[in-house]
Design a protein around this motif. Structure first.
Motif, mmCIF file in Angstrom:
data_model
loop_
_atom_site.group_PDB
_atom_site.id
_atom_site.type_symbol
_atom_site.label_atom_id
_atom_site.label_comp_id
_atom_site.label_asym_id
_atom_site.label_seq_id
_atom_site.Cartn_x
_atom_site.Cartn_y
_atom_site.Cartn_z
ATOM 1 N N UNK A 15 0.828 -1.205 0.000
ATOM 2 C CA UNK A 15 0.000 0.000 0.000
ATOM 3 C C UNK A 15 0.866 1.261 0.000
ATOM 4 N N UNK A 16 2.023 1.191 0.640
ATOM 5 C CA UNK A 16 2.938 2.337 0.616
ATOM 6 C C UNK A 16 3.497 2.551 -0.787
ATOM 7 N N UNK A 17 3.895 1.477 -1.456
ATOM 8 C CA UNK A 17 4.388 1.628 -2.833
ATOM 9 C C UNK A 17 3.310 2.246 -3.724
ATOM 10 N N UNK A 18 2.074 1.880 -3.483
ATOM 11 C CA UNK A 18 0.982 2.390 -4.305
ATOM 12 C C UNK A 18 0.692 3.866 -4.022
ATOM 13 N N UNK A 19 0.845 4.312 -2.783
ATOM 14 C CA UNK A 19 0.393 5.657 -2.403
ATOM 15 C C UNK A 19 1.500 6.641 -2.072
ATOM 16 N N UNK A 20 2.691 6.153 -1.677
ATOM 17 C CA UNK A 20 3.759 7.057 -1.286
ATOM 18 C C UNK A 20 3.556 7.703 0.063
ATOM 19 N N UNK A 21 2.637 7.183 0.859
ATOM 20 C CA UNK A 21 2.350 7.751 2.176
ATOM 21 C C UNK A 21 2.272 6.637 3.211
ATOM 22 N N UNK A 22 3.091 6.723 4.259
ATOM 23 C CA UNK A 22 3.059 5.724 5.315
ATOM 24 C C UNK A 22 1.724 5.757 6.054
ATOM 25 N N UNK A 23 1.223 6.951 6.314
ATOM 26 C CA UNK A 23 -0.030 7.048 7.068
ATOM 27 C C UNK A 23 -1.219 6.574 6.230
ATOM 28 N N UNK A 24 -1.235 6.915 4.940
ATOM 29 C CA UNK A 24 -2.295 6.398 4.070
ATOM 30 C C UNK A 24 -2.225 4.880 3.996
ATOM 31 N N UNK A 25 -0.996 4.342 3.927
ATOM 32 C CA UNK A 25 -0.833 2.890 3.831
ATOM 33 C C UNK A 25 -1.415 2.199 5.052
ATOM 34 N N UNK B 132 1.808 11.915 -4.726
ATOM 35 C CA UNK B 132 2.784 12.436 -3.766
ATOM 36 C C UNK B 132 4.156 12.488 -4.436
ATOM 37 N N UNK B 133 4.851 13.588 -4.241
ATOM 38 C CA UNK B 133 6.092 13.815 -4.969
ATOM 39 C C UNK B 133 7.196 14.286 -4.027
ATOM 40 N N UNK C 212 2.815 26.278 -0.068
ATOM 41 C CA UNK C 212 1.643 26.376 0.782
ATOM 42 C C UNK C 212 1.132 25.006 1.168
ATOM 43 N N UNK C 213 0.384 24.903 2.266
ATOM 44 C CA UNK C 213 -0.059 23.592 2.773
ATOM 45 C C UNK C 213 -0.916 22.805 1.799
ATOM 46 N N UNK C 214 -1.571 23.471 0.860
ATOM 47 C CA UNK C 214 -2.447 22.770 -0.083
ATOM 48 C C UNK C 214 -1.889 22.742 -1.508
ATOM 49 N N UNK C 215 -0.658 23.208 -1.669
ATOM 50 C CA UNK C 215 -0.103 23.314 -3.018
ATOM 51 C C UNK C 215 0.449 21.985 -3.534
ATOM 52 N N UNK C 216 1.098 21.210 -2.644
ATOM 53 C CA UNK C 216 1.777 19.981 -3.056
ATOM 54 C C UNK C 216 1.473 18.874 -2.058
ATOM 55 N N UNK C 217 1.233 17.660 -2.562
ATOM 56 C CA UNK C 217 1.145 16.475 -1.697
ATOM 57 C C UNK C 217 2.527 15.824 -1.697
ATOM 58 N N UNK C 218 3.185 15.827 -0.543
ATOM 59 C CA UNK C 218 4.572 15.364 -0.471
ATOM 60 C C UNK C 218 4.648 13.867 -0.174
ATOM 61 N N UNK C 219 5.633 13.236 -0.779
ATOM 62 C CA UNK C 219 5.960 11.854 -0.438
ATOM 63 C C UNK C 219 6.342 11.774 1.041
ATOM 64 N N UNK D 228 17.356 13.674 1.552
ATOM 65 C CA UNK D 228 15.960 14.098 1.487
ATOM 66 C C UNK D 228 15.482 14.342 2.914
ATOM 67 N N UNK D 229 15.147 15.581 3.212
ATOM 68 C CA UNK D 229 14.627 15.951 4.530
ATOM 69 C C UNK D 229 13.112 16.139 4.406
ATOM 70 N N UNK D 230 12.386 15.387 5.225
ATOM 71 C CA UNK D 230 10.930 15.490 5.264
ATOM 72 C C UNK D 230 10.562 16.385 6.447
ATOM 73 N N UNK D 231 10.180 17.620 6.139
ATOM 74 C CA UNK D 231 9.946 18.597 7.186
ATOM 75 C C UNK D 231 8.552 18.553 7.769
ATOM 76 N N UNK D 232 8.164 17.413 8.279
ATOM 77 C CA UNK D 232 6.847 17.243 8.903
ATOM 78 C C UNK D 232 7.056 16.710 10.311
ATOM 79 N N UNK D 233 6.889 17.540 11.343
ATOM 80 C CA UNK D 233 7.120 17.091 12.718
ATOM 81 C C UNK D 233 6.296 15.869 13.111
#
Length: 326
Positions: free
Chosen positions: A25-35, A81-82, A101-108, A307-312
């Motif tokens: 599911x992670x490979x499909x979506x690029x999001x751990x939480x979605x997976x 997610x990119x 902006x918070x709604x501009x990009x869905x990040x990997x 790659x730094x993921x800036x999401x606390x």
């Protein structure tokens, strides 16, 4: 059969596949939480239909059919997610990085190794799992149409046959073969990190991670220069701009990021089969607060990519608190 016995049978038959379904599911979506959410939905649907499962397929392929279709259905209203490098070419280095902006990009998102690592008694499976979760590959997969992504993952990562994949996707074998050819061609057009990375257990990989952590905790650009390759890249969400080349990376980090010694605290971790670190930054009151997660692409000649993921919020997924005792 009593409900209790039926639940026990369901758990015995299906629970051993949870980790690999999460990776799928992670490979499909690029999001751990979605997976995580999609795996929960997969097991809920599997439980509801378990009584009608007559063993015409293996339990594993039955679960993958459910999980894949859950992912395909869930993906329809969501943007891909990119990473920053998936948006445009590298920055020219002029001016400070600007946030999206918070709604501009869905990040990997990164995936903690602890969520999916197979048992240590199967080293071959561990290596395959790591290689199929590398950040560059996951980022490349997100740019494929959803069904092509599913076909490529089912065929080339999970080794389902073309007829089995056709059954999972309710399509024809010919459509699977055609979709796989198109997916391969599109993926080949993108740089998906074909270079051999060091295994996280390799002492050289740990030395590079330790050097990167020390550079930040001591605010030492010279230490960073020692670990980064001349062709290193630097990406940091939620900043769309990214850097290519050690000189550009060092300039941005030194001018806008490193700060003073003690501003940063980092703890070694593992994500996507790569060395990683959980990151904290001291706020104005001197309290180290969660800042995100950094993942390194380590090679025999140094760090090729950061790659730094800036999401606390990601820090909790790696088992760390939101705030450290100062």
């Amino acid at each position: 059969m009593t409900p209790g016995l039926d639940a026990s049978r369901f758990t015995a038959e299906t629970e051993r596949f949870r980790r690999e379904l999460l990776a799928h599911c992670y490979r499909m979506t690029g999001s751990a939480h979605d997976a995580e959410d999609l795996v929960q939905e997969t097991y809920l649907r599997a439980w509801r239909s378990h009584a009608g499962f007559e063993g015409r397929a293996s339990v594993r392929s039955w679960l993958y059919k459910i999980a894949t279709n859950v992912c395909l259905t869930a993906r329809r209203p969501r943007p891909i997610r990119v990473l920053p490098s998936g948006l445009a070419g590298p920055s020219d280095g002029s001016g400070p990085p600007l946030r999206a902006g918070p709604d501009e990009v869905a990040w990997l998102e990164p995936l903690p190794d602890a969520w999916t690592t197979p048992p240590a008694d199967d080293p071959a499976a561990v290596v395959v799992e790591r290689e199929s979760l590398r950040l560059a590959l996951i980022a490349g997969l997100q740019h494929l149409p959803a069904r092509q992504r599913a076909i490529l993952i089912l065929r080339e990562v999970l080794a389902f046959t073309a007829p089995e994949t056709a059954e999972i996707l309710d399509t024809t074998t010919a459509a699977v073969k055609s979709g796989l050819q198109r997916a391969r061609a599109r993926l080949d057009e993108r740089d998906t990190g074909s270079e051999r990375l060091l295994e996280p257990s390799d002492p050289r990989a740990r030395a590079l991670l330790d050097g990167y952590i020390a550079a930040f905790e001591h605010a030492d650009v010279g230490l960073l220069e020692q670990v980064l390759r001349t062709d290193a890249s630097l990406e940091a969400t939620p900043f769309p701009a990214w850097q290519s080349g050690r000189a550009s990376c060092l300039y941005v980090l030194g001018a806008y990021v490193l700060g003073a010694p003690g501003d940063w605290r980092m703890f070694a971790a593992g994500a996507n089969g790569q060395p990683a670190a959980v990151v904290y930054r001291r706020d104005g009151d001197g309290i180290p607060r969660a800042d995100g997660v950094v993942v390194l692409a380590t090679t025999a000649t140094g760090v090729a990519g950061v790659v730094k993921f800036g999401d606390p919020a990601l820090v909790a997924a790696f088992g760390h608190p939101a705030v450290l005792a100062s």
